[in-house]
Design an enzyme around this catalytic site. Sequence first.
Site, PDB file in Angstrom:
ATOM      1  N   LYS A   1       0.843  -1.199   0.000  1.00 60.59           N
ATOM      2  CA  LYS A   1       0.000   0.000   0.000  1.00 60.59           C
ATOM      3  C   LYS A   1       0.873   1.242   0.000  1.00 60.59           C
ATOM      4  CE  LYS A   1       0.949   1.128   4.457  1.00 60.59           C
ATOM      5  NZ  LYS A   1       1.597   2.390   4.874  1.00 60.59           N
TER       6      LYS A   1
ATOM      7  N   ASP B   1      -1.993  -2.020   9.811  1.00 60.06           N
ATOM      8  CA  ASP B   1      -2.087  -2.109   8.353  1.00 60.06           C
ATOM      9  C   ASP B   1      -2.617  -3.447   7.858  1.00 60.06           C
ATOM     10  OD1 ASP B   1      -1.122   0.451   8.052  1.00 60.06           O
ATOM     11  OD2 ASP B   1       0.947  -0.159   7.654  1.00 60.06           O
TER      12      ASP B   1
END
Length: 309
Positions: A17, A145
């Site tokens: 990401k 995350d």
Amino acid sequence: MTIAAADGAVHVRAPGKINLYFKVGALEEDGYHSVASAYQAVSLFEDVRAWLDDEITVSFRGGIDTTGVPTGRTNLAVRAARLLARTAGVPGGARLEITKHVPIAGGMGGGSADAAATLVACDALWGTGLSKDELHALAAQLGADVPFALTGGTAIGTGRGDRLNPALATGQFHWVLVTADHGLSTPTVYGELDELREQSRWQAPDGPPVVDTAVLQALRAGDAHQLADSLANDLERAAVRLAPGLAQVLDLGRGLGALAGIVSGSGPTLAFLAAGSEAAIELQVALSAAGHTALRVRGPVPGARLMHD
């Protein structure tokens, strides 16, 4: 029901990401910070393969140096498998093999992607049949995350970053990533941010941080130029202070035609937004010619998913 390929392996792919926007609140009594982030999953993936075994073990392959990555119980993928086994009452184990493509300690959530992929792989391998919500709850226990690596796409994260709400993003955004030959410790970068704030008048936001509405509007419009004007990362100044060479590369990428450049998460990976696919190719070539490791990716892409080899 267990799902496995012909060689008995379950293969799951999960994305790295980038943080399009990252606002950090004040240091709290528990030693953590509240954040508001716009995440986008991009087409740089981790591949996890899992085989039935008596114990839970992990090994690595691929072109990334994993010498310093632990392979014991502290490894995030091992922790994910053990957590799932403990939660679902699985008596056996799994042999995990991770092909790494996401930089280690690069601010792109590679370890979190490994953990998310492991949850999906072991759930299929062991036939535990957990729901998406149950997997998400386990992911949240492993790190801020990890839930996003499960869902992918584009999302707004608040709290510790693990409270996710999908964000509408139309079309595709094209990025060029410049990776470093060194990592940055996330706790160290946060510590540097706190020190910077103490030394200057740069204050943390009052109350819980929020994502600027301009970011959401740019994503909905699918407008790279509009998004370029909205990119921001509170951790960038701290990362650049710890690794001053990042500033030069940011200036270089912008000078070579990037619409904008930003430190991804806690760094040191840099993300440059391009106007389109052709502009991204040109930028990648120019940055590579300047001696940098430049990778061209697009986003958003899906989260952790089973692959049928």
